[in-house]
Design a protein around this motif. Structure first.
Motif, PDB file in Angstrom:
ATOM      1  N   THR A  17     -11.781 -12.076  23.939  1.00 13.26           N
ATOM      2  CA  THR A  17     -12.887 -13.193  23.818  1.00 13.26           C
ATOM      3  C   THR A  17     -14.187 -12.639  24.014  1.00 13.26           C
ATOM      4  OG1 THR A  17     -11.162 -14.317  25.007  1.00 13.26           O
ATOM      5  CG2 THR A  17     -13.393 -15.395  24.990  1.00 13.26           C
ATOM      6  N   ARG A  74       1.104  -7.301  28.847  1.00 11.21           N
ATOM      7  CA  ARG A  74      -0.200  -7.820  29.374  1.00 11.21           C
ATOM      8  C   ARG A  74       0.281  -8.427  30.718  1.00 11.21           C
ATOM      9  NH1 ARG A  74      -4.714  -9.069  27.305  1.00 11.21           N
ATOM     10  NH2 ARG A  74      -3.732  -9.925  25.368  1.00 11.21           N
ATOM     11  N   THR A 163     -11.614 -10.674  28.780  1.00 11.54           N
ATOM     12  CA  THR A 163     -10.201 -10.358  28.920  1.00 11.54           C
ATOM     13  C   THR A 163      -9.647  -8.812  28.780  1.00 11.54           C
ATOM     14  OG1 THR A 163      -9.638 -10.876  26.779  1.00 11.54           O
ATOM     15  CG2 THR A 163      -9.813 -13.037  28.358  1.00 11.54           C
TER      16      THR A 163
END
Length: 200
Positions: A17, A74, A163
């Motif tokens: 982002t 992740r 992020t």
């Protein structure tokens, strides 16, 4: 965005982002091919050949698998980062093991020249049988994170809404930002504005 000092973590960062909306660089098959080329994980001629012989939609399906693998990884990294990885984490690596088990690697003797001397070396090669084989070097990059990085040194950027994650290889282990030029600078500007507002 190759800022993580680890290709496996850069793979996690393939969705980011940078401003307000998420940008997914592997949103489709073409994006996956571009990311692999930029990461230098697959030789360009192999990428071209696999792209040329892929059936319609085949690379998009592989990109979908890559995104699922990325989101699993992740979660694994975020769960364990900031502290040493323990042997108990091995049980959680089944999705990675399934990818690595597909590999078709072999060794071959090749001629080399080093500092004016000719010789031979044993080189590992891979059979790129299908578009799905593009997941293999990604799996290897993720496995290197697990085996070679200290999870105590994996950090999330402190930037507002950022992020991205990275491996902190600085001497003092004091890295806070994905990039000083981006998030670090934004934080400095925000702190400066806050100080001016408090004075005024």
């Amino acid at each position: 965005m190759f800022i993580a000092d680890s290709l496996g973590l850069d793979f996690i960062n393939s969705i980011a982002t940078p401003l307000d909306a998420p940008v997914d660089t592997i949103a489709d098959g073409d994006g996956l091919v571009r990311w692999l080329a930029q990461a230098k994980l697959v030789p360009p001629d192999v990428l071209g050949e696999l792209k040329a012989r892929a059936a319609p939609g085949e690379l998009d399906k592989v990109a979908e698998q890559a995104r699922a693998l990325r989101e699993w990884f992740r979660g694994f990294v975020r769960k364990h980062m900031g502290r040493p990885l323990t042997p108990q984490a091995l049980a959680e690596l089944e999705p990675l093991h399934r990818v690595l088990a597909r590999d078709e690697t072999f060794s071959q003797v090749v001629a080399i020249s080093h500092r004016g001397h000719d010789g031979f070396a044993l080189e590992q090669r891979r059979r790129w049988g299908s578009a799905e084989s593009l997941l293999l070097p990604i799996g290897e990059a993720m496995a290197k994170v697990v085996c070679e990085e200290s999870f105590a040194d994996i950090r999330a950027c402190e930037g507002h809404a950022c992020t991205l994650v990275f491996a902190d290889h600085t001497r003092a282990r004091a890295r806070r930002w994905c990039s000083m030029a981006i998030c670090g600078n934004r934080a400095k500007q925000a702190a400066h504005r806050s100080r001016i507002k408090q004075r005024g």
